[in-house]
Motif scaffolding. Structure first.
Motif, mmCIF file in Angstrom:
data_model
loop_
_atom_site.group_PDB
_atom_site.id
_atom_site.type_symbol
_atom_site.label_atom_id
_atom_site.label_comp_id
_atom_site.label_asym_id
_atom_site.label_seq_id
_atom_site.Cartn_x
_atom_site.Cartn_y
_atom_site.Cartn_z
ATOM 1 N N HIS A 1 0.860 -1.180 0.000
ATOM 2 C CA HIS A 1 0.000 0.000 0.000
ATOM 3 C C HIS A 1 0.898 1.233 0.000
ATOM 4 O O HIS A 1 2.126 1.120 0.090
ATOM 5 C CB HIS A 1 -0.943 0.001 1.208
ATOM 6 C CG HIS A 1 -0.245 0.108 2.529
ATOM 7 N ND1 HIS A 1 0.032 -0.984 3.324
ATOM 8 C CD2 HIS A 1 0.240 1.177 3.213
ATOM 9 C CE1 HIS A 1 0.650 -0.591 4.425
ATOM 10 N NE2 HIS A 1 0.787 0.727 4.370
ATOM 11 N N LEU A 2 0.302 2.420 -0.094
ATOM 12 C CA LEU A 2 1.056 3.672 -0.104
ATOM 13 C C LEU A 2 0.761 4.431 1.180
ATOM 14 O O LEU A 2 -0.390 4.586 1.568
ATOM 15 C CB LEU A 2 0.688 4.513 -1.322
ATOM 16 C CG LEU A 2 0.825 3.809 -2.679
ATOM 17 C CD1 LEU A 2 0.480 4.764 -3.812
ATOM 18 C CD2 LEU A 2 2.218 3.227 -2.874
ATOM 19 N N ARG A 3 1.835 4.884 1.833
ATOM 20 C CA ARG A 3 1.688 5.562 3.124
ATOM 21 C C ARG A 3 2.547 6.823 3.151
ATOM 22 O O ARG A 3 3.616 6.872 2.552
ATOM 23 C CB ARG A 3 2.106 4.641 4.264
ATOM 24 C CG ARG A 3 1.659 5.235 5.599
ATOM 25 C CD ARG A 3 1.629 4.322 6.740
ATOM 26 N NE ARG A 3 1.366 2.934 6.577
ATOM 27 C CZ ARG A 3 1.395 2.096 7.605
ATOM 28 N NH1 ARG A 3 1.663 2.554 8.823
ATOM 29 N NH2 ARG A 3 1.150 0.811 7.433
ATOM 30 N N ILE A 4 2.087 7.821 3.892
ATOM 31 C CA ILE A 4 2.760 9.122 3.924
ATOM 32 C C ILE A 4 3.694 9.220 5.122
ATOM 33 O O ILE A 4 3.351 8.826 6.241
ATOM 34 C CB ILE A 4 1.722 10.259 3.973
ATOM 35 C CG1 ILE A 4 0.923 10.304 2.669
ATOM 36 C CG2 ILE A 4 2.399 11.609 4.218
ATOM 37 C CD1 ILE A 4 -0.230 11.280 2.688
ATOM 38 N N ALA A 5 4.876 9.770 4.865
ATOM 39 C CA ALA A 5 5.808 10.189 5.913
ATOM 40 C C ALA A 5 6.046 11.683 5.744
ATOM 41 O O ALA A 5 6.167 12.178 4.622
ATOM 42 C CB ALA A 5 7.123 9.415 5.820
ATOM 43 N N ARG A 6 6.125 12.417 6.868
ATOM 44 C CA ARG A 6 6.176 13.876 6.847
ATOM 45 C C ARG A 6 7.421 14.378 7.568
ATOM 46 O O ARG A 6 7.797 13.835 8.610
ATOM 47 C CB ARG A 6 4.918 14.453 7.511
ATOM 48 C CG ARG A 6 3.621 13.904 6.932
ATOM 49 C CD ARG A 6 2.419 14.245 7.796
ATOM 50 N NE ARG A 6 1.206 13.565 7.327
ATOM 51 C CZ ARG A 6 0.360 14.062 6.431
ATOM 52 N NH1 ARG A 6 0.595 15.275 5.929
ATOM 53 N NH2 ARG A 6 -0.695 13.382 6.047
ATOM 54 N N SER A 7 8.027 15.427 7.005
ATOM 55 C CA SER A 7 9.257 15.946 7.594
ATOM 56 C C SER A 7 9.366 17.448 7.398
ATOM 57 O O SER A 7 8.970 17.989 6.359
ATOM 58 C CB SER A 7 10.475 15.270 6.959
ATOM 59 O OG SER A 7 11.676 15.820 7.439
ATOM 60 N N LYS A 8 9.930 18.142 8.396
ATOM 61 C CA LYS A 8 10.240 19.570 8.276
ATOM 62 C C LYS A 8 11.621 19.803 7.676
ATOM 63 O O LYS A 8 11.853 20.812 7.004
ATOM 64 C CB LYS A 8 10.176 20.229 9.661
ATOM 65 C CG LYS A 8 8.808 20.174 10.336
ATOM 66 C CD LYS A 8 7.800 21.100 9.699
ATOM 67 C CE LYS A 8 6.527 21.181 10.524
ATOM 68 N NZ LYS A 8 5.510 22.050 9.899
ATOM 69 N N ASP A 9 12.532 18.866 7.940
ATOM 70 C CA ASP A 9 13.915 19.070 7.512
ATOM 71 C C ASP A 9 14.361 18.134 6.396
ATOM 72 O O ASP A 9 15.499 18.227 5.926
ATOM 73 C CB ASP A 9 14.870 18.946 8.702
ATOM 74 C CG ASP A 9 14.862 17.548 9.329
ATOM 75 O OD1 ASP A 9 14.166 16.645 8.818
ATOM 76 O OD2 ASP A 9 15.555 17.364 10.357
ATOM 77 N N GLY A 10 13.508 17.231 5.964
ATOM 78 C CA GLY A 10 13.871 16.300 4.903
ATOM 79 C C GLY A 10 14.740 15.147 5.350
ATOM 80 O O GLY A 10 15.139 14.327 4.513
#
Length: 351
Positions: A106-115
């Motif tokens: 499946h496809l899931r999101i990961a989130r970052s402020k600094d990459g």
């Protein structure tokens, strides 16, 4: 050319991702589409998972079945001693006339402020719920057009591998638009702006009788129906591009034309990254390309793992002269590296 791998690599591993189903395990997290959204960098990751098996004499294969149009997970059981079974590739269970995947993605999101440091959503963004996704969703690329984000991804089913389209405006609410490139096709992505009044996409047909797995380009009036297909870039026998070649990151515009960071593999599946320069107004015209890989498997997490000797990108972020490439390493983890745009362009050889 300098390759500045992130010291935090691998950025995301299977241990960082919670399975979507209780009692399952995440085998791999890799091949993420990448986009800037607000003040964050989002990775839309492919998460491959499977049911746990405590019996070494059982090989469990998850697939979606559709009774009365409704998706339902089914677990198939095989034995290593079954007649005709082949388990040489950890990704698949092969029989003479049938192939199954050892996991479902499946496809899931990961989130970052600094990459570099990512928070991972607890639930999938997109899950297999259509017949053309019965074996999973894989390898997304994200393109922003206006206020909408277009995600092209691989739909896998017993009927073949297709390229499919989904859209979102907020990465919370999604709409699926179905198949846009019929079997067998991989590595499709949409350019981030129209060219000569039309949408443009890269894709990779997988010929069986004649030809090789090469990169093609196509045009569309509506993002659903594609035509004007043209050959763009092909395999070169006996080189690092001898086995297959396909689009990687979504192309982006430079002062010299469209730059496409692509992948190529040898016949024995050693995957590297290269770059191709396409004409700004006629991107079916290849102007220059990498004579040698701009990145090849070298780090421990690239040369060892689930599928050794693989670096494979589905997206990059460009800020000034810095091209930040996010890539799957060994088909198991997510990693990142920075390149100089100037150095990439200077490395290309005219064709």
């Amino acid at each position: 050319m300098r390759v500045q791998r992130y010291p935090e690599n691998p950025l995301i591993t299977p241990a960082d991702v919670k399975p979507s189903i209780d009692g399952w395990e995440v085998m791999c997290v890799f091949n993420a589409g990448v986009i800037e959204f607000g003040d964050e960098i989002l990775l839309l990751m492919r998460v491959a998972e499977k049911p746990r098996s405590n019996d070494p004499n059982k090989v469990l294969v998850p697939i979606m079945e559709f009774a009365d149009g409704k998706p339902q997970m089914k677990i198939l059981e095989f034995s290593p001693t079954d007649e005709g079974i082949s388990l040489g590739d950890p990704r698949v269970v092969c029989f003479p006339n049938k192939v199954y995947l050892t996991s479902i993605s499946h496809l899931r999101i990961a989130r970052s402020k600094d990459g570099r440091h990512f928070d991972i959503d607890p639930k999938p963004a997109l899950s297999p719920d259509q017949p053309y996704e019965a074996y999973g969703l894989e390898d997304p690329r994200i393109t922003k057009l206006g206020d909408t984000y277009y995600v092209v991804y691989k739909g896998v089913a017993s009927t073949g591998i297709t390229q499919c389209l989904a859209t979102t405006k907020d990465f919370v609410n999604w709409e699926k638009h179905g198949i846009i490139f019929a079997p067998e096709n991989m590595d499709a992505m949409i350019f981030p702006q129209k060219v000569r009044g039309k949408y443009v996409a890269l894709h990779r047909p997988q010929p069986k009788m004649m030809g090789s797995p090469n990169m093609w380009i196509a045009y569309s009036e509506n993002l659903i129906h594609w035509g004007e297909h043209k050959f763009l870039l092909g395999c070169a026998e006996g080189t690092w591009e001898g086995g297959r070649i396909g689009g990687g990151a979504v192309p982006f515009m430079t002062e010299r034309g469209w730059l496409e960071i692509y992948h190529a593999a040898t016949p024995d599946d050693r995957y590297c990254l290269g770059a191709a320069l396409l004409d700004a107004e006629y991107p079916e015209k290849l102007l220059a390309k990498s004579p040698e890989p701009m990145m090849e498997p070298e780090a421990p997490y690239e040369i060892g793992g689930f599928k050794p000797n693989v670096v494979f990108t589905c997206g990059a972020i460009v800020r000034g002269d810095t091209v930040s490439v996010y890539y799957g390493a060994s088909d198991e983890v997510v990693a990142g590296a920075d390149f100089s745009l100037k150095e990439i362009l200077e490395s290309l050889k005219p064709v």
